[in-house]
Design an enzyme around this catalytic site. Structure first.
Site, PDB file in Angstrom:
ATOM      1  N   SER A  88       0.794  -1.237   0.000  1.00  0.00           N
ATOM      2  CA  SER A  88       0.000   0.000   0.000  1.00  0.00           C
ATOM      3  C   SER A  88       0.823   1.283   0.000  1.00  0.00           C
ATOM      4  O   SER A  88       0.284   2.358  -0.259  1.00  0.00           O
ATOM      5  CB  SER A  88      -0.917   0.028   1.226  1.00  0.00           C
ATOM      6  OG  SER A  88      -1.993  -0.839   1.021  1.00  0.00           O
ATOM      7  N   VAL A 283       1.064  -3.967   3.818  1.00  0.00           N
ATOM      8  CA  VAL A 283       0.970  -5.298   4.426  1.00  0.00           C
ATOM      9  C   VAL A 283       2.222  -6.152   4.197  1.00  0.00           C
ATOM     10  O   VAL A 283       2.340  -7.231   4.761  1.00  0.00           O
ATOM     11  CB  VAL A 283      -0.284  -6.096   3.964  1.00  0.00           C
ATOM     12  CG1 VAL A 283      -1.554  -5.497   4.529  1.00  0.00           C
ATOM     13  CG2 VAL A 283      -0.357  -6.210   2.457  1.00  0.00           C
TER      14      VAL A 283
HETATM   15  O1  DON Z   1      -4.865  -4.709  -2.023  1.00  0.00           O
HETATM   16  C1  DON Z   1      -4.211  -5.403  -1.238  1.00  0.00           C
HETATM   17  O2  DON Z   1      -4.747  -6.233  -0.552  1.00  0.00           O
HETATM   18  C2  DON Z   1      -2.715  -5.239  -1.128  1.00  0.00           C
HETATM   19  N1  DON Z   1      -2.105  -5.440  -2.356  1.00  0.00           N
HETATM   20  C3  DON Z   1      -2.319  -3.935  -0.535  1.00  0.00           C
HETATM   21  C4  DON Z   1      -2.952  -3.702   0.788  1.00  0.00           C
HETATM   22  C5  DON Z   1      -2.082  -3.101   1.835  1.00  0.00           C
HETATM   23  O3  DON Z   1      -0.871  -3.039   1.784  1.00  0.00           O
HETATM   24  C6  DON Z   1      -2.813  -2.659   3.017  1.00  0.00           C
HETATM   25  N2  DON Z   1      -1.898  -2.142   3.980  1.00  0.00           N
HETATM   26  N3  DON Z   1      -1.737  -2.300   5.114  1.00  0.00           N
END
Ligand code: DON
Length: 330
Positions: A88, A283
Site C-alpha cells: 500500500s 501489508v
Molecule cells: O490490495 C491489497 O490487498 C494489497 N495489495 C495492498 C494492501 C495493503 O498493503 C494494506 N496495507 N496495510
C-alpha cells in the site's frame, strides 16, 4: 543470557553497519540501536499477512530501520537490505502521478478526503456513497491507479519509474510471484474495481487496469528505499541527493496531509495523536514516514497487527517521535 546474546548481536551488527557507512557513533545511531532492540518484543504481537499466500513466506524476524536526515545522510540499523513488497505504500506514488496528470480536483471529485474507522479493504463507502473514502484505502487506490493516463501496463510502468527515480535505484523491480498471488486471490479488489467502473469513476477499459494496481503493490523495495521516498515528501519533492526534477511543495503538502489522515487506515487518528508523522504502511511490513523539513524514515518487519500495520514498526515510530520530538504538532 538471552538478553546478553541479543545485545551482543546488535552491538556487532551496529558496529559492522557503522564501519560500512563510516557513521560517527553519535547519539542518533545509539537511539536507533536501543529502539531496534526494544522493538523486537513487538514481533510476537503481530502476524505475517497470509491473505495473499506469497506474503506468508516472509521471515518474521527481519527487522530494520533506515533514516535520512535533512542533509541527506543515511543512518541504518538491522535488516535494511532485506527486500519486501511495497504494497500500500505504492499508493502515495500512484496518487502523485494521477494528480500530476489529472489535477487534484479531478481525482478528488471521484473520492473523498475522509479518514476512516474501516479496514483498508472496506467496501462500505462504495455502497453508501458510490465513491471511495480516500486514496489510501484499496477502493480509492484502485480508482487512483485507473485514472493514470495510458494503456496496458503504462500506469504501472510510470509508478515503477517514479519509485526508481525517487530512490535513485534502478534495480527496483516487480516480485512476479507476489503479483501472480495478488491477482489470483484479489477478488475483493476485483469486485471494487467493477463497482467503481459501474459508477463511472474512471474510463479504464479492462482488468489490465486493475492488474496495474496488483503490480504496483508487488514492487520490491527495502527500508532504505522507503526512507528515501519519505525524505522526498518531507522536502517538497526534492530527492535525498538534492535533485529537484519534481520539486513541488504543493504536491508534498497534499501527500503528507493524506498520509496523516488515512495512511495508517483505521489507526490513523490514534497514530496522529501518538506519533504525529505523515506515514504510510503496507501489508508487506514496511512503514514510511515523512517528517516535514527533517527526516525520511523507513522501517521493516512483516509481523502485522490486526489493522494491517507492522507492530514493531509502530513501536519504532512512536519511540523516535517521542525522543526526537518529531510530531508535526510539537
Ligand atoms: O490490495 C491489497 O490487498 C494489497 N495489495 C495492498 C494492501 C495493503 O498493503 C494494506 N496495507 N496495510
Amino acid at each position: 543470557m538471552k538478553n546478553f546474546i541479543y545485545s551482543l548481536f546488535f552491538i556487532c551488527s551496529s558496529t559492522i553497519l557503522s564501519a560500512q557507512h563510516t557513521y560517527p557513533k553519535d547519539s542518533l545511531q545509539q537511539l536507533l540501536h536501543s529502539t531496534l532492540v526494544e522493538s523486537k518484543s513487538y514481533i510476537e504481537k503481530g502476524k505475517v499477512a497470509d491473505y495473499i499466500p506469497e506474503l506468508s513466506k516472509a521471515d518474521k524476524n527481519k527487522l530494520g530501520i533506515a533514516l535520512i536526515d535533512k542533509q541527506g545522510k543515511l543512518y541504518t540499523l538491522g535488516d535494511v537490505h532485506t527486500k519486501f513488497t511495497i504494497q500500500s505504500i505504492s499508493k502515495i506514488i500512484a496518487l502523485m502521478i494521477a494528480v500530476q496528470e489529472r489535477g487534484e480536483a479531478y481525482i478528488f471529485s471521484r473520492m473523498g478526503y475522509y479518514g476512516t474507522d474501516q479496514a483498508f479493504n472496506s467496501m462500505e463507502a462504495l455502497n453508501t456513497r458510490q465513491k471511495p473514502l480516500n486514496p489510501m484505502m484499496n477502493a480509492g487506490a484502485i480508482a487512483t491507479t485507473a485514472s493514470i493516463i495510458g494503456n496496458g501496463d503504462e500506469a504501472y510502468q510510470k509508478i515503477l519509474k517514479m519509485i526508481r527515480f525517487i530512490t535513485n535505484n534502478d534495480s527496483i523491480k516487480l516480485n512476479e510471484a507476489v503479483y501472480l498471488s495478488e491477482k489470483e486471490t484479489g477478488n475483493r479488489n476485483r469486485s471494487m474495481f467493477y463497482l467503481e467502473k459501474n459508477f463511472g469513476l474512471f474510463d479504464a477499459k479492462g482488468e489490465e487496469s486493475l492488474n496495474n494496481y496488483f503490480k504496483q503493490c508487488s514492487i520490491e523495495v527495502d527500508a532504505v528505499d522507503l526512507a528515501k521516498i519519505g525524505y522526498f515528501f518531507a522536502h517538497n519533492c526534492t530527492r535525498f541527493d538534492g535533485d529537484k526534477t519534481y520539486y513541488n511543495p504543493e504536491m508534498a503538502e497534499l501527500i503528507n496531509s493524506i498520509m496523516l489522515t488515512a495512511g495508517m487506515y483505521n489507526y490513523s487518528g490514534e497514530y496522529s495523536r501518538k506519533v504525529g508523522i505523515p506515514s504510510k504502511s503496507g501489508v508487506g511490513g514496511g512503514i514510511l514516514g515523512s517528517v516535514p523539513g527533517k527526516y525520511g524514515i523507513g522501517t521493516f518487519n512483516p509481523a502485522l497487527d490486526t489493522q494491517g500495520n507492522s507492530a514493531a514498526g509502530l513501536y519504532i515510530f512512536e519511540k523516535l517521535s517521542k525522543k526526537l520530538a518529531l510530531s508535526i504538532f510539537r
